[in-house]
Design a protein around this motif. Structure first.
Motif, PDB file in Angstrom:
ATOM      1  N   SER A   1       0.703  -1.528  -0.126  1.00  0.00           N
ATOM      2  CA  SER A   1      -0.030   0.124   0.075  1.00  0.00           C
ATOM      3  C   SER A   1       0.773   1.429   0.258  1.00  0.00           C
ATOM      4  O   SER A   1       2.174   1.456  -0.580  1.00  0.00           O
ATOM      5  CB  SER A   1      -1.279  -0.147   1.203  1.00  0.00           C
ATOM      6  OG  SER A   1      -0.915   0.414   2.684  1.00  0.00           O
ATOM      7  N   GLY A   2       0.777   2.324   0.939  1.00  0.00           N
ATOM      8  CA  GLY A   2       1.108   3.769   0.673  1.00  0.00           C
ATOM      9  C   GLY A   2       2.103   3.253   1.005  1.00  0.00           C
ATOM     10  O   GLY A   2       2.788   4.727   0.432  1.00  0.00           O
ATOM     11  N   GLY A   3       2.628   3.046   1.872  1.00  0.00           N
ATOM     12  CA  GLY A   3       4.379   2.337   1.833  1.00  0.00           C
ATOM     13  C   GLY A   3       5.335   1.925   0.706  1.00  0.00           C
ATOM     14  O   GLY A   3       6.550   2.168   0.378  1.00  0.00           O
TER      15      GLY A   3
ATOM     16  N   SER B   1       0.015  -4.298  -3.582  1.00  0.00           N
ATOM     17  CA  SER B   1      -1.782  -3.960  -3.122  1.00  0.00           C
ATOM     18  C   SER B   1      -1.754  -3.261  -2.539  1.00  0.00           C
ATOM     19  O   SER B   1      -1.161  -2.287  -1.402  1.00  0.00           O
ATOM     20  CB  SER B   1      -1.721  -5.327  -2.629  1.00  0.00           C
ATOM     21  OG  SER B   1      -3.385  -5.581  -2.188  1.00  0.00           O
ATOM     22  N   VAL B   2      -3.146  -2.590  -2.227  1.00  0.00           N
ATOM     23  CA  VAL B   2      -3.750  -1.551  -1.604  1.00  0.00           C
ATOM     24  C   VAL B   2      -3.577  -1.927  -0.362  1.00  0.00           C
ATOM     25  O   VAL B   2      -3.515  -0.906   0.374  1.00  0.00           O
ATOM     26  CB  VAL B   2      -5.412  -0.773  -2.290  1.00  0.00           C
ATOM     27  CG1 VAL B   2      -6.294  -1.642  -2.129  1.00  0.00           C
ATOM     28  CG2 VAL B   2      -5.876   0.334  -1.497  1.00  0.00           C
ATOM     29  N   ILE B   3      -4.419  -3.351   0.076  1.00  0.00           N
ATOM     30  CA  ILE B   3      -4.115  -3.742   1.033  1.00  0.00           C
ATOM     31  C   ILE B   3      -3.857  -4.712   1.637  1.00  0.00           C
ATOM     32  O   ILE B   3      -3.582  -5.800   0.334  1.00  0.00           O
ATOM     33  CB  ILE B   3      -5.438  -2.966   1.917  1.00  0.00           C
ATOM     34  CG1 ILE B   3      -6.125  -3.194   3.174  1.00  0.00           C
ATOM     35  CG2 ILE B   3      -6.628  -4.610   1.049  1.00  0.00           C
ATOM     36  CD1 ILE B   3      -7.163  -2.813   3.775  1.00  0.00           C
TER      37      ILE B   3
ATOM     38  N   GLY C   1      -8.193  -2.119  -5.599  1.00  0.00           N
ATOM     39  CA  GLY C   1      -7.269  -2.751  -6.021  1.00  0.00           C
ATOM     40  C   GLY C   1      -5.860  -1.461  -6.234  1.00  0.00           C
ATOM     41  O   GLY C   1      -5.661  -0.742  -5.223  1.00  0.00           O
ATOM     42  N   VAL C   2      -4.773  -2.194  -6.652  1.00  0.00           N
ATOM     43  CA  VAL C   2      -3.647  -1.304  -6.700  1.00  0.00           C
ATOM     44  C   VAL C   2      -4.632   0.234  -7.767  1.00  0.00           C
ATOM     45  O   VAL C   2      -3.308   0.890  -7.884  1.00  0.00           O
ATOM     46  CB  VAL C   2      -2.418  -2.226  -7.895  1.00  0.00           C
ATOM     47  CG1 VAL C   2      -1.550  -1.664  -8.588  1.00  0.00           C
ATOM     48  CG2 VAL C   2      -2.013  -2.927  -6.827  1.00  0.00           C
TER      49      VAL C   2
ATOM     50  N   LEU D   1      -4.503   2.093  -5.803  1.00  0.00           N
ATOM     51  CA  LEU D   1      -3.762   3.006  -5.054  1.00  0.00           C
ATOM     52  C   LEU D   1      -2.640   4.180  -5.614  1.00  0.00           C
ATOM     53  O   LEU D   1      -2.186   4.902  -5.911  1.00  0.00           O
ATOM     54  CB  LEU D   1      -2.528   1.882  -5.267  1.00  0.00           C
ATOM     55  CG  LEU D   1      -1.208   2.100  -4.031  1.00  0.00           C
ATOM     56  CD1 LEU D   1      -1.622   1.606  -2.327  1.00  0.00           C
ATOM     57  CD2 LEU D   1      -0.450   0.883  -3.600  1.00  0.00           C
TER      58      LEU D   1
ATOM     59  N   MET E   1      -3.440   7.801  -6.322  1.00  0.00           N
ATOM     60  CA  MET E   1      -3.105   8.121  -5.472  1.00  0.00           C
ATOM     61  C   MET E   1      -1.934   9.837  -6.124  1.00  0.00           C
ATOM     62  O   MET E   1      -1.234  10.590  -6.543  1.00  0.00           O
ATOM     63  CB  MET E   1      -1.746   7.400  -3.975  1.00  0.00           C
ATOM     64  CG  MET E   1      -2.770   7.000  -3.138  1.00  0.00           C
ATOM     65  SD  MET E   1      -2.527   5.873  -2.063  1.00  0.00           S
ATOM     66  CE  MET E   1      -0.801   6.820  -1.266  1.00  0.00           C
TER      67      MET E   1
END
Ligand SMILES: [Zn+2]
Lengths: 315, 281
Positions: free
Chosen positions: A197-199, A218-220, B170-171, B174, B177
């Motif tokens: 995710s963000g990291g 992955s987002v999570i 999903g991605v 992300l 962002m």
């Protein structure tokens, strides 16, 4: 019998043959060669047949080569830069200046730690605000010195903690994304293990995004998705499937430019081979990007991200 | 859903039902049954105890823009359900329900508007729409809005109310962002000011992208501002959260926002900032 069980039995047999050969001075090389070929084939089918969840497990293996071992093996020389110049130095996100195939680059990588002590200090690669402020600092140095930027990603995610919040971890991640997008030179990101995710995205706003075959992005985490959406972490394998987080899925979605093959069995079985494949891919993409003018580079980068997911987009 | 902080300073979400809207709403902070019209007149702040309720995107825009000045942009064309995601409910069905319940196309509403006569591009997120989460739709609306603001040289104002990235895309979520930060860079290139207003909640991938890199950042009193949710922090680290953690005041004390303002003063504050930022304003 599953392929994995079959593989384990064959490996035991091979080990026994080797022991026999050594203890009794027998020449069993012909038998061993046949067995080893079978093992290699089986490893390949096991890897290819891996479920998304299976790859998540592989990407998280503690013996998967660390960011530091990759950085050291990829580069001819590496000079580490430490500290964010405001708070402290985060061992979970490291970087510096380096030489790759004789050329200067800046490099950033997550470090999960190989020993229990290192892992504890690096919070298993969950970088905190200080890590991302340091990353921003190194990106700015790269921009000043006009160095290409290489990032190696392997993190479960950015660290969720009280101090991380107090030091504005969200702002640090946003600034890393922004700085990468503005970078006046080629940028290549390689997802080595977990792209959490963000990291992960903080270091992934690159011109080219590459992934090792068994890496995930992955987002999570599948567990997180399962507990939010299924209200039960047991559904993680199903969530992993749904999230389309494998290298091949993401390549098909157009998110990833190249899937770098791993040795049969996974990256941990052969660091040298894995590094060689990553090195070749990285050098290839940098040399392609180096032919573009800065204007063109920035325009292509902007277009890559401005269209993600819009109808009719190339992905 | 209205929200409140309980005695231990934690947020509690309260279900108030979907349309048809009830005439009376219970304030869970003080237990008072409040006449909905009265609540509306009071900008969705409990007239008895001062607890903040959510504002929908439309209500938020009505509270900030000059009367009748808001002109909504047309909806973007996006890949709907790009991953074919299904959990306990197919994602398509979730989106469909959210659209019916909110009357919105996505979790953000954007358009051109005037604030105190100053032309701006204004966008407000809506927490009722799948937690205000950012997927491709939200990313596209924000990108289009920012690119237009850059082109027309109008300040961009964004009201954040979002739990973060949308899990079901999903991605691709992300990467929104990255998309919105890229569009934010377009604003910077055009030297156009960007003002963010952080409300309850401003968390996750939205805070870690467009929410954190405005030129001026104003927090609404009652905002929740943080990367990771309080529960995630407690579960992952076992740390005890200090009192007032991730409140607007916490964000201000840690240097993350320029001002903390009660809801009733938000328009005035925004106008004050805009009139200084805009040439001849
Ligand atoms: Zn009340």
């Amino acid at each position: 019998m599953t392929d994995e069980e079959h593989l384990r039995i064959l490996e035991e047999k091979a080990a026994e043959l080797r022991r026999l050969a050594q203890e009794n001075g027998l020449d069993l090389s012909a038998e061993l060669a046949i067995l080893e070929q079978k093992i290699a084939e089986l490893k390949r089918t096991v890897c290819e047949g891996l479920s998304a969840w299976g790859r998540v497990q592989l990407a998280r293996r503690p013996d998967r080569p660390s960011g530091l071992s990759f950085a050291q093996a990829l580069c001819d020389a590496f000079y580490e830069l430490r500290g964010d110049r405001a708070i402290s130095d985060d061992p979970a996100l490291r970087g510096g200046v380096a030489k790759l195939a004789g050329k200067r680059i800046a490099i950033l990588f997550h470090q999960r730690g190989m020993t229990p002590e290192e892992q504890r200090q690096a919070r298993f690669g969950m970088a905190s605000a200080q890590g991302y402020w340091k990353a921003k600092r190194i990106m700015e140095i790269a921009a000043r010195l006009k160095l290409p930027l290489l990032t190696l990603i392997n993190t479960p995610g950015a660290y969720p903690g009280v101090q991380a919040e107090a030091h504005n971890i969200a702002g640090a991640i946003a600034c890393c994304i922004w700085q990468m997008l503005r970078h006046p030179g080629p940028t290549v990101a390689v997802i080595l293990g977990e792209g959490g995710s963000g990291g992960a995205v903080a270091l992934a706003a690159a011109d080219r995004v590459l992934m090792l075959e068994n890496a995930t992005y992955s987002v999570i985490s599948p567990e997180g998705a399962a507990s939010i959406l299924w209200k039960d972490a047991k559904f993680a394998p199903q969530a992993a499937e749904n999230l389309k987080l494998t290298a091949r899925d993401l390549w098909a979605l157009g998110v990833v430019d190249e899937v770098i093959p791993e040795p049969p069995g996974g990256a941990h079985t052969d660091l040298q081979k894995t590094v060689a494949a990553v090195r070749e891919a990285v050098i290839h993409h940098f040399s392609e990007l180096s032919r573009l003018s800065l204007d063109e580079l920035l325009r292509l980068r902007y277009n890559r991200y401005r269209h993600v997911g819009s109808a009719g987009a190339p992905n | 859903m209205p929200i409140r902080r309980d005695k231990r300073d934690r947020y509690v979400e309260v279900e108030v039902g979907v349309p048809p809207e009830p005439l009376w709403v219970r304030c869970e902070a003080c237990g008072e049954l409040v006449f909905r019209r009265k609540l509306q007149e009071n900008q969705y702040i409990c007239p008895r105890c001062g607890a903040y309720f959510f504002l929908s995107a439309r209500e938020r825009i009505a509270s900030l823009a000059d009367p009748d000045s808001f002109q909504e942009f047309s909806t973007p064309s996006i890949c709907e359900d790009p991953l074919g995601f299904s959990d306990q409910l197919p994602y398509k069905e979730r989106v469909h329900r959210a659209r019916q319940e909110t009357g919105l196309f996505e979790a953000v509403l954007a358009g051109s508007a005037r604030i105190g006569g100053i032309p701006v591009i204004l966008a407000a997120m809506d927490f009722r729409f799948i937690g205000g989460s950012m997927g491709v739709g939200v990313g596209e609306i924000l990108r289009t809005a920012m690119e237009l603001a850059a082109q027309e040289r109008k300040p961009f104002v964004l009201v954040v109310s979002s739990g973060g990235a949308r899990v079901q895309e999903g991605v691709l979520s992300l990467l929104q962002m990255v998309k919105v930060v890229a569009a934010r860079e377009a604003l910077a290139q055009a030297a156009v000011p960007y003002i963010a207003i952080l409300t309850y909640p401003s968390t996750g991938g939205v805070l870690a992208s467009i929410g954190s890199i405005a030129d001026v950042t104003i927090a609404e009193e009652g905002a929740l501002i943080g990367f990771a949710g309080p529960r995630v922090i407690e579960q992952t680290t076992g740390e005890r959260l200090p009192p007032g953690f991730q409140t607007a005041k916490f964000a201000q004390e840690h240097g993350m926002v320029d001002a903390v303002v009660p809801r009733a003063k938000l328009r005035e504050e925004l106008l004050r900032a805009l009139s200084v930022l805009v040439e001849g304003g």
